[in-house]
Design a protein around this motif. Structure first.
Motif, PDB file in Angstrom:
ATOM      1  N   ALA A   1       0.992  -1.355  -0.055  1.00  0.00           N
ATOM      2  CA  ALA A   1       0.106  -0.068  -0.035  1.00  0.00           C
ATOM      3  C   ALA A   1       0.864   1.071   0.139  1.00  0.00           C
ATOM      4  O   ALA A   1       0.624   2.094  -0.855  1.00  0.00           O
ATOM      5  CB  ALA A   1      -1.042  -0.036   1.074  1.00  0.00           C
ATOM      6  N   LEU A   2       1.835   1.287   0.774  1.00  0.00           N
ATOM      7  CA  LEU A   2       2.677   2.462   1.043  1.00  0.00           C
ATOM      8  C   LEU A   2       3.568   2.478  -0.285  1.00  0.00           C
ATOM      9  O   LEU A   2       3.729   3.509  -0.798  1.00  0.00           O
ATOM     10  CB  LEU A   2       3.913   2.201   2.068  1.00  0.00           C
ATOM     11  CG  LEU A   2       3.265   2.231   3.365  1.00  0.00           C
ATOM     12  CD1 LEU A   2       4.339   2.132   4.480  1.00  0.00           C
ATOM     13  CD2 LEU A   2       2.619   3.779   3.770  1.00  0.00           C
ATOM     14  N   ALA A   3       3.979   1.571  -1.229  1.00  0.00           N
ATOM     15  CA  ALA A   3       4.663   1.737  -2.377  1.00  0.00           C
ATOM     16  C   ALA A   3       3.540   2.217  -3.378  1.00  0.00           C
ATOM     17  O   ALA A   3       4.330   3.288  -4.189  1.00  0.00           O
ATOM     18  CB  ALA A   3       5.305   0.372  -2.849  1.00  0.00           C
ATOM     19  N   PHE A   4       2.462   2.081  -3.308  1.00  0.00           N
ATOM     20  CA  PHE A   4       1.459   2.542  -4.441  1.00  0.00           C
ATOM     21  C   PHE A   4       1.366   3.963  -4.290  1.00  0.00           C
ATOM     22  O   PHE A   4       1.310   4.852  -4.895  1.00  0.00           O
ATOM     23  CB  PHE A   4       0.066   1.735  -4.434  1.00  0.00           C
ATOM     24  CG  PHE A   4      -0.723   2.126  -5.679  1.00  0.00           C
ATOM     25  CD1 PHE A   4      -0.743   1.532  -6.851  1.00  0.00           C
ATOM     26  CD2 PHE A   4      -1.456   3.179  -5.511  1.00  0.00           C
ATOM     27  CE1 PHE A   4      -1.325   1.657  -7.978  1.00  0.00           C
ATOM     28  CE2 PHE A   4      -2.495   3.614  -6.661  1.00  0.00           C
ATOM     29  CZ  PHE A   4      -2.453   2.881  -7.742  1.00  0.00           C
ATOM     30  N   LEU A   5       1.124   4.308  -2.858  1.00  0.00           N
ATOM     31  CA  LEU A   5       1.045   5.725  -2.360  1.00  0.00           C
ATOM     32  C   LEU A   5       2.238   6.466  -2.811  1.00  0.00           C
ATOM     33  O   LEU A   5       2.095   7.755  -3.200  1.00  0.00           O
ATOM     34  CB  LEU A   5       0.488   5.799  -0.709  1.00  0.00           C
ATOM     35  CG  LEU A   5       0.506   7.096  -0.395  1.00  0.00           C
ATOM     36  CD1 LEU A   5      -0.891   7.479  -0.510  1.00  0.00           C
ATOM     37  CD2 LEU A   5       0.383   6.899   1.531  1.00  0.00           C
ATOM     38  N   GLY A   6       3.368   6.056  -2.462  1.00  0.00           N
ATOM     39  CA  GLY A   6       4.583   6.684  -2.875  1.00  0.00           C
ATOM     40  C   GLY A   6       4.359   7.256  -4.415  1.00  0.00           C
ATOM     41  O   GLY A   6       4.772   8.203  -4.766  1.00  0.00           O
ATOM     42  N   ASP A   7       4.101   6.043  -5.256  1.00  0.00           N
ATOM     43  CA  ASP A   7       4.164   6.337  -6.454  1.00  0.00           C
ATOM     44  C   ASP A   7       3.067   7.449  -7.212  1.00  0.00           C
ATOM     45  O   ASP A   7       3.212   7.985  -7.826  1.00  0.00           O
ATOM     46  CB  ASP A   7       3.948   5.116  -7.573  1.00  0.00           C
ATOM     47  CG  ASP A   7       5.259   4.141  -7.785  1.00  0.00           C
ATOM     48  OD1 ASP A   7       6.222   4.801  -7.292  1.00  0.00           O
ATOM     49  OD2 ASP A   7       5.097   3.206  -7.993  1.00  0.00           O
ATOM     50  N   LEU A   8       2.037   7.515  -6.373  1.00  0.00           N
ATOM     51  CA  LEU A   8       0.907   8.387  -6.465  1.00  0.00           C
ATOM     52  C   LEU A   8       1.623   9.898  -6.462  1.00  0.00           C
ATOM     53  O   LEU A   8       1.293  10.715  -7.037  1.00  0.00           O
ATOM     54  CB  LEU A   8      -0.456   8.315  -5.732  1.00  0.00           C
ATOM     55  CG  LEU A   8      -1.151   6.945  -6.052  1.00  0.00           C
ATOM     56  CD1 LEU A   8      -2.274   6.876  -4.895  1.00  0.00           C
ATOM     57  CD2 LEU A   8      -1.679   7.329  -7.218  1.00  0.00           C
TER      58      LEU A   8
ATOM     59  N   PRO B   1      12.611   7.269  -8.851  1.00  0.00           N
ATOM     60  CA  PRO B   1      12.014   6.351  -9.936  1.00  0.00           C
ATOM     61  C   PRO B   1      10.354   5.548  -9.581  1.00  0.00           C
ATOM     62  O   PRO B   1      10.463   5.328  -8.221  1.00  0.00           O
ATOM     63  CB  PRO B   1      12.733   5.137 -10.321  1.00  0.00           C
ATOM     64  CG  PRO B   1      13.549   4.755  -8.980  1.00  0.00           C
ATOM     65  CD  PRO B   1      13.638   6.031  -8.242  1.00  0.00           C
ATOM     66  N   MET B   2       9.694   5.571 -10.458  1.00  0.00           N
ATOM     67  CA  MET B   2       8.490   4.847 -10.154  1.00  0.00           C
ATOM     68  C   MET B   2       8.420   3.388 -10.717  1.00  0.00           C
ATOM     69  O   MET B   2       9.030   3.150 -11.698  1.00  0.00           O
ATOM     70  CB  MET B   2       7.349   5.677 -11.067  1.00  0.00           C
ATOM     71  CG  MET B   2       6.853   6.818 -10.589  1.00  0.00           C
ATOM     72  SD  MET B   2       5.298   7.584 -11.575  1.00  0.00           S
ATOM     73  CE  MET B   2       4.102   6.219 -11.096  1.00  0.00           C
ATOM     74  N   ASP B   3       7.730   2.538 -10.085  1.00  0.00           N
ATOM     75  CA  ASP B   3       7.420   1.335 -10.574  1.00  0.00           C
ATOM     76  C   ASP B   3       6.838   1.455 -11.714  1.00  0.00           C
ATOM     77  O   ASP B   3       5.771   1.937 -12.434  1.00  0.00           O
ATOM     78  CB  ASP B   3       6.462   0.675  -9.486  1.00  0.00           C
ATOM     79  CG  ASP B   3       5.995  -0.923 -10.025  1.00  0.00           C
ATOM     80  OD1 ASP B   3       6.764  -1.623  -9.674  1.00  0.00           O
ATOM     81  OD2 ASP B   3       4.983  -0.800 -10.443  1.00  0.00           O
ATOM     82  N   ALA B   4       7.369   0.546 -12.743  1.00  0.00           N
ATOM     83  CA  ALA B   4       6.804   0.751 -14.097  1.00  0.00           C
ATOM     84  C   ALA B   4       5.338   0.235 -14.317  1.00  0.00           C
ATOM     85  O   ALA B   4       4.826   0.922 -15.411  1.00  0.00           O
ATOM     86  CB  ALA B   4       7.631  -0.251 -15.121  1.00  0.00           C
TER      87      ALA B   4
END
Length: 541
Positions: A84-91, A490-493
């Protein structure tokens, strides 16, 4: 030495074997995180929501809350906090590609304001549903003002494992009293027990995670400061022992709603009280007027315009279907998850929240579920409100005492008792994990009970005093640091591809909704509220 209550110890003991056999499953959670867009000087942004972020009406992950400037990020549901935190970071990283010089304000209490009109109301387009969302916000303005609506926070949505409910029902000594009830009814009754225990103890979360002891003077919009606030320089007001001014009388509070007396004793009581509130006119709101022809300033003149207007530190939730209000969804299919709403943004964390806090919250919520939680009478409801107010305004004051079951107790004294029980629940949850993240989170936060300077509010207060800077200056420096970090990373692709696709998809969906509207807004609204007042019989899930 405090020991576990016998009922809680018994429940934990009986759940250990199923947990070791993998029969309980993991909690599921999602994060909703708000953050104001500000200009380089720390003033609330007057620019529209960036078109390149997609349609705020239809985008599933990037929208706005009250204000056009108040970004709201919504993660998918995950079984692991780090996902969840990884997705929030990419937002955040994705947004910074399109924000130009603007920044995301890291604090719950807003940036520099220039009066009520400086908080732009979010615009969701010309469709009936978009117009309804805009008029609802106009109604909040005439009722409470826009400035209160510029406050940001973290909402934590948690669903307990599906496999846990039959295990709980099997060992529940009171389950025989509800043997004829459906599984959905049993689950709902236990969720409401969780909510009651949460409300008895939510002061602890405000102490541990409150991070808003100060405000910019512009937040008061020229009104006199309460006598419990002190000046810090010319632009900042603070309360020396406060934890979360966001949850104080300055923040999301509503004197009209206090007369609803919702203490979450049952699903039927909760739904019935909300339905009464959205159907009952309130004379001062009637005096404001609703509309003149096609010009609307509120949806109606009732105690609540819609159910979302009810403020609470926790809510029972269920995903709604077409033409269904939140209460109707609950009434028809029971509670699906709960939403924790009392959490400040931690401005010292780039995302406002971290994994340790999430593991602690999961442990706290499971403790609330497994503990005995009798119904809350009106007099206890009043004591709970008093405890929360005391912690909000004076939580770090060593002399402050809470009313716990009629006894005056200090935060460390009562807090350590709760932590003893949380440690036992954490051990149960860690059976499924590699390592001991829940236990580590509980142990890591325990020192905050005895040393208030370690709390987020204490650390923010220390930074204000050490730097001798204003609240706005300290938060603006943090916003710049965090922006630089997000722009570098960098963002997750896969996340990037999804968010790129949703830009066009969400705008197209909004266009389709607008093109498909044939009904006038007044008729649309009348139909909505006619349906909203209808009870929904429980259906098989």
């Amino acid at each position: 030495m405090f020991t576990l209550s016998e009922p809680l110890a018994s429940v934990i003991a009986r759940l250990k074997a199923p947990a070791q056999q993998g029969q309980i499953g993991r909690l599921r959670r999602g994060i909703e995180k708000e953050g104001l867009r500000v200009d380089p000087a720390g003033r609330i942004a007057q620019t529209p929501h960036p078109h390149a972020l997609g349609s705020k009406l239809t985008h599933p992950h990037v929208t706005t809350d009250y204000s056009e400037a108040l970004l709201e990020y919504i993660t998918p549901v995950y079984c692991k906090p780090h996902d969840a935190l990884a997705f929030l970071g990419d937002l955040h990283r994705f947004s910074y590609h399109y924000l130009g010089e603007e920044l995301i304000w890291p604090a719950s209490m807003p940036a520099r304001l220039n009066g009520n009109a400086s908080v732009p109301i979010a615009d969701y387009g010309s469709s009936n549903i978009g117009t309804m969302k805009h008029v609802y916000r106009k109604g909040l303005d005439v009722r409470y003002g826009r400035i209160m609506q510029a406050i940001a926070g973290v909402h934590y949505n948690v669903s307990l494992p599906d496999d846990l409910w039959p295990l709980l029902r099997e060992i529940d000594p009171q389950a025989s009293d509800t043997a004829a009830s459906s599984d959905a009814d049993y689950r709902s009754s236990r969720y409401f027990g969780l909510i009651r225990h949460f409300r008895r103890n939510s002061w602890l979360l405000m102490y541990l995670f409150g991070a808003s002891p100060a405000i910019d003077r512009s937040f008061l919009d020229g009104k006199p400061a309460p006598d419990w606030l002190e000046a810090h320089g010319s632009d900042t007001l603070l309360s020396p022992y406060a934890t979360t001014l966001r949850m104080s009388g300055l923040g999301y509070q509503n004197k009209v709603q206090e007369q609803l007396k919702i203490c979450f004793n049952s699903l039927s009581n909760y739904v019935g009280t909300l339905r009464h509130a959205i159907s009952t006119p309130w004379p001062p709101y009637q005096a404001l007027g609703v509309n003149q022809g096609d010009t609307w300033q509120q949806l109606n003149a009732n105690i609540l315009q819609i159910e979302n207007e009810y403020y609470s530190d926790i809510r029972p939730k269920r995903v709604t279907r077409h033409n269904e209000t939140p209460s109707q969804a609950l009434e028809a299919r029971g509670v699906e998850y709960i939403e924790v709403r009392c959490l400040d943004l931690n401005p010292l964390l780039p995302l406002g929240v971290d994994a340790a806090q999430m593991y602690f919250l999961d442990t706290f919520l499971m403790w609330c579920l497994l503990s005995d939680s009798p119904w809350i009478p009106d007099d206890e409801c009043d004591h709970l409100d008093d405890n929360r107010r005391l912690v909000v305004e004076r939580g770090r004051d060593p002399a402050m005492r809470l009313n716990i079951g009629g006894e005056l107790r200090s935060v460390p004294e009562r807090g350590h008792e709760i932590f003893t029980e949380l440690e036992a629940v954490a051990e149960l949850l860690d059976i499924l994990e590699e390592g001991s993240p829940h236990s580590d989170a509980v142990r890591g936060l325990a020192p905050l009970l005895d040393d208030p300077s370690l709390t987020p509010s204490g650390r923010v207060m220390a930074r204000l005093k050490e730097t001798q800077q204003s609240f706005a200056e300290v938060m603006l420096a943090l916003a710049r640091e965090q922006a630089e970090q997000f722009r570098r990373e960098p963002m997750d692709a896969a996340h990037r591809a999804l968010l790129d696709e949703l830009i066009e998809t969400s705008h197209r969906q909004q266009g389709e909704i607008e093109a498909g509207d044939e009904e006038r807004f007044g008729a649309f609204l009348e139909g909505y509220f006619t349906r909203a007042r209808e009870p929904r019989a429980a259906r098989a899930v």
